[in-house]
Design a protein around this motif. Structure first.
Motif, PDB file in Angstrom:
ATOM      1  N   THR A  86     -13.406  29.629 -29.581  1.00 52.92           N
ATOM      2  CA  THR A  86     -13.035  29.358 -28.198  1.00 52.92           C
ATOM      3  C   THR A  86     -13.747  28.054 -27.829  1.00 52.92           C
ATOM      4  OG1 THR A  86     -14.952  30.491 -27.247  1.00 52.92           O
ATOM      5  CG2 THR A  86     -13.014  31.850 -27.731  1.00 52.92           C
ATOM      6  N   PRO A  87     -13.500  27.507 -26.647  1.00 51.27           N
ATOM      7  CA  PRO A  87     -14.229  26.282 -26.278  1.00 51.27           C
ATOM      8  C   PRO A  87     -15.744  26.446 -26.287  1.00 51.27           C
ATOM      9  CG  PRO A  87     -12.333  26.543 -24.859  1.00 51.27           C
ATOM     10  CD  PRO A  87     -12.433  27.805 -25.685  1.00 51.27           C
ATOM     11  N   GLN A  88     -16.237  27.680 -26.127  1.00 48.22           N
ATOM     12  CA  GLN A  88     -17.681  27.892 -26.039  1.00 48.22           C
ATOM     13  C   GLN A  88     -18.309  28.486 -27.305  1.00 48.22           C
ATOM     14  OE1 GLN A  88     -15.537  29.324 -23.657  1.00 48.22           O
ATOM     15  NE2 GLN A  88     -15.674  27.509 -22.333  1.00 48.22           N
ATOM     16  N   ARG A  89     -17.551  29.259 -28.058  1.00 49.80           N
ATOM     17  CA  ARG A  89     -18.119  30.011 -29.175  1.00 49.80           C
ATOM     18  C   ARG A  89     -17.261  29.841 -30.425  1.00 49.80           C
ATOM     19  NH1 ARG A  89     -23.094  31.774 -28.290  1.00 49.80           N
ATOM     20  NH2 ARG A  89     -22.774  33.722 -29.419  1.00 49.80           N
TER      21      ARG A  89
ATOM     22  N   ILE B  62      -6.450  38.247 -30.570  1.00 50.97           N
ATOM     23  CA  ILE B  62      -7.179  36.980 -30.476  1.00 50.97           C
ATOM     24  C   ILE B  62      -6.430  35.973 -29.593  1.00 50.97           C
ATOM     25  CG2 ILE B  62      -8.335  37.339 -32.680  1.00 50.97           C
ATOM     26  CD1 ILE B  62      -6.460  35.365 -33.968  1.00 50.97           C
ATOM     27  N   GLN B  63      -5.111  36.105 -29.530  1.00 48.25           N
ATOM     28  CA  GLN B  63      -4.370  35.242 -28.613  1.00 48.25           C
ATOM     29  C   GLN B  63      -4.716  35.569 -27.165  1.00 48.25           C
ATOM     30  OE1 GLN B  63      -0.167  35.643 -29.949  1.00 48.25           O
ATOM     31  NE2 GLN B  63      -0.227  33.424 -30.171  1.00 48.25           N
ATOM     32  N   ARG B  64      -4.782  36.862 -26.848  1.00 40.26           N
ATOM     33  CA  ARG B  64      -5.130  37.265 -25.479  1.00 40.26           C
ATOM     34  C   ARG B  64      -6.532  36.797 -25.118  1.00 40.26           C
ATOM     35  NH1 ARG B  64      -2.712  42.151 -27.150  1.00 40.26           N
ATOM     36  NH2 ARG B  64      -4.761  43.129 -27.410  1.00 40.26           N
ATOM     37  N   ALA B  65      -7.423  36.798 -26.097  1.00 40.34           N
ATOM     38  CA  ALA B  65      -8.809  36.370 -25.861  1.00 40.34           C
ATOM     39  C   ALA B  65      -8.971  34.860 -25.979  1.00 40.34           C
ATOM     40  CB  ALA B  65      -9.733  37.067 -26.850  1.00 40.34           C
ATOM     41  N   GLN B  66      -7.871  34.157 -26.222  1.00 38.63           N
ATOM     42  CA  GLN B  66      -7.864  32.694 -26.373  1.00 38.63           C
ATOM     43  C   GLN B  66      -8.800  32.244 -27.499  1.00 38.63           C
ATOM     44  OE1 GLN B  66      -8.687  31.399 -22.275  1.00 38.63           O
ATOM     45  NE2 GLN B  66      -6.499  31.076 -21.987  1.00 38.63           N
ATOM     46  N   ILE B  67      -8.780  33.029 -28.588  1.00 39.08           N
ATOM     47  CA  ILE B  67      -9.516  32.676 -29.798  1.00 39.08           C
ATOM     48  C   ILE B  67      -8.551  31.999 -30.755  1.00 39.08           C
ATOM     49  CG2 ILE B  67     -10.825  33.566 -31.766  1.00 39.08           C
ATOM     50  CD1 ILE B  67     -11.580  35.983 -30.000  1.00 39.08           C
ATOM     51  N   ALA B  68      -8.879  30.788 -31.171  1.00 37.14           N
ATOM     52  CA  ALA B  68      -7.972  30.009 -32.007  1.00 37.14           C
ATOM     53  C   ALA B  68      -8.399  30.036 -33.461  1.00 37.14           C
ATOM     54  CB  ALA B  68      -7.914  28.566 -31.513  1.00 37.14           C
ATOM     55  N   PRO B  69      -7.527  30.462 -34.380  1.00 37.97           N
ATOM     56  CA  PRO B  69      -7.839  30.381 -35.811  1.00 37.97           C
ATOM     57  C   PRO B  69      -7.479  29.005 -36.360  1.00 37.97           C
ATOM     58  CG  PRO B  69      -5.756  31.512 -35.511  1.00 37.97           C
ATOM     59  CD  PRO B  69      -6.263  31.161 -34.131  1.00 37.97           C
ATOM     60  N   ALA B  70      -8.259  28.508 -37.311  1.00 36.84           N
ATOM     61  CA  ALA B  70      -7.969  27.203 -37.913  1.00 36.84           C
ATOM     62  C   ALA B  70      -8.529  27.170 -39.335  1.00 36.84           C
ATOM     63  CB  ALA B  70      -8.579  26.076 -37.093  1.00 36.84           C
ATOM     64  N   PRO B  71      -7.837  26.485 -40.248  1.00 35.39           N
ATOM     65  CA  PRO B  71      -8.338  26.394 -41.619  1.00 35.39           C
ATOM     66  C   PRO B  71      -9.529  25.452 -41.717  1.00 35.39           C
ATOM     67  CG  PRO B  71      -6.378  25.045 -41.377  1.00 35.39           C
ATOM     68  CD  PRO B  71      -6.559  25.782 -40.073  1.00 35.39           C
ATOM     69  N   LEU B  72     -10.387  25.705 -42.699  1.00 32.29           N
ATOM     70  CA  LEU B  72     -11.544  24.854 -42.967  1.00 32.29           C
ATOM     71  C   LEU B  72     -11.448  24.297 -44.384  1.00 32.29           C
ATOM     72  CD1 LEU B  72     -14.360  27.168 -41.541  1.00 32.29           C
ATOM     73  CD2 LEU B  72     -13.447  25.106 -40.443  1.00 32.29           C
ATOM     74  N   GLY B  73     -11.899  23.064 -44.555  1.00 33.31           N
ATOM     75  CA  GLY B  73     -11.936  22.470 -45.876  1.00 33.31           C
ATOM     76  C   GLY B  73     -10.564  22.388 -46.509  1.00 33.31           C
ATOM     77  N   SER B  74     -10.440  22.900 -47.738  1.00 34.50           N
ATOM     78  CA  SER B  74      -9.195  22.789 -48.487  1.00 34.50           C
ATOM     79  C   SER B  74      -8.202  23.911 -48.197  1.00 34.50           C
ATOM     80  CB  SER B  74      -9.507  22.758 -49.985  1.00 34.50           C
ATOM     81  OG  SER B  74     -10.321  23.859 -50.348  1.00 34.50           O
ATOM     82  N   ALA B  75      -8.517  24.802 -47.270  1.00 35.11           N
ATOM     83  CA  ALA B  75      -7.590  25.878 -46.916  1.00 35.11           C
ATOM     84  C   ALA B  75      -6.418  25.334 -46.103  1.00 35.11           C
ATOM     85  CB  ALA B  75      -8.316  26.963 -46.126  1.00 35.11           C
ATOM     86  N   LYS B  76      -5.350  26.105 -46.060  1.00 38.40           N
ATOM     87  CA  LYS B  76      -4.182  25.772 -45.250  1.00 38.40           C
ATOM     88  C   LYS B  76      -3.840  26.983 -44.382  1.00 38.40           C
ATOM     89  CE  LYS B  76      -2.164  22.997 -49.021  1.00 38.40           C
ATOM     90  NZ  LYS B  76      -0.987  22.875 -49.935  1.00 38.40           N
ATOM     91  N   ALA B  77      -3.243  26.732 -43.214  1.00 40.76           N
ATOM     92  CA  ALA B  77      -2.859  27.838 -42.339  1.00 40.76           C
ATOM     93  C   ALA B  77      -1.637  27.455 -41.526  1.00 40.76           C
ATOM     94  CB  ALA B  77      -4.019  28.227 -41.415  1.00 40.76           C
TER      95      ALA B  77
END
Length: 205
Positions: free
Chosen positions: A118-121, A70-85
């Motif tokens: 990603t910026p688009q999806r 996902i790093q190579r594909a420039q896909i960024a993971p991020a927590p939602l709501g009360s989750a932490k990452a």
């Protein structure tokens, strides 16, 4: 007398035993926490929130190979709501607070979620539910592909990397298809390891 069970079969039996032992441990923890919750006489008021019995969290660690992908594909993971990452052993880990149990079906319910974008999806996975009875993990899925609803994302399997998690999560065909469709790739396949999970029902979130 030689045993008729070969090394490969012995290894499979051992892995199944470990998975069943993990399921039993999760169920026992759920029962204890559920009992503690029921014993709470009257919750205390803290501002606009009610204090409740602490129920811990489940940690999900993204498999290093998937994180590299996902790093190579420039896909960024991020927590939602009360989750932490955050960073964890060369990859990323997300913690999802446990909000309930269903002992009859050996289910552990969570709040929060995880987005991959990603910026688009983008795709969002929310309110994970661990179903030990079916050895599946489901979540509510939405994003660029629309509001899909609750679907099975992962199959629970014995871990092959215990330093990352107690059990291994492999992609279902639905999850692999949703990821590929969202990001216009053919990088995700059914049965591949996405990550590792460890419920921590008594840990502080």
């Amino acid at each position: 007398m030689k045993s008729g069970i070969g090394p490969e079969h012995q290894q499979e039996v051992l892995m199944r035993f470990k998975l069943l032992a993990a399921a039993g441990a999760f169920a026992a923890a759920a029962a204890l926490v559920s009992s503690a919750t029921a014993a709470e006489a009257s919750p205390r008021q803290h501002g606009s929130h009610l204090a409740s019995v602490h129920r811990g969290y489940t940690q999900v660690v993204v498999a290093p190979a998937v994180y590299a992908l996902i790093q190579r594909a420039q896909i960024a993971p991020a927590p939602l709501g009360s989750a932490k990452a955050g960073p964890y052993k060369g990859t990323v880990a997300a913690d999802f607070p446990i909000v309930g149990y269903r002992l009859a079906n050996l289910r552990i319910k969570h709040a929060g979620g995880l987005s991959l974008s990603t910026p688009q999806r983008a795709i969002e996975l929310r309110n994970f539910s661990i179903d030990l009875g079916r050895a599946k993990v489901s979540a509510r899925v939405s994003g660029s592909i629309g509001d899909v609803g609750r679907v099975d994302l992962f199959t629970i399997r014995p871990s092959d990397h215990y330093s990352l998690g107690l059990v291994r999560l492999t992609l279902t065909q639905t999850a692999a298809g949703a990821l590929n469709q969202t990001f216009g790739v053919i990088a995700f396949s059914s049965g591949e390891t996405f990550g590792y999970a460890t419920p921590r029902p008594f840990a502080q979130f």
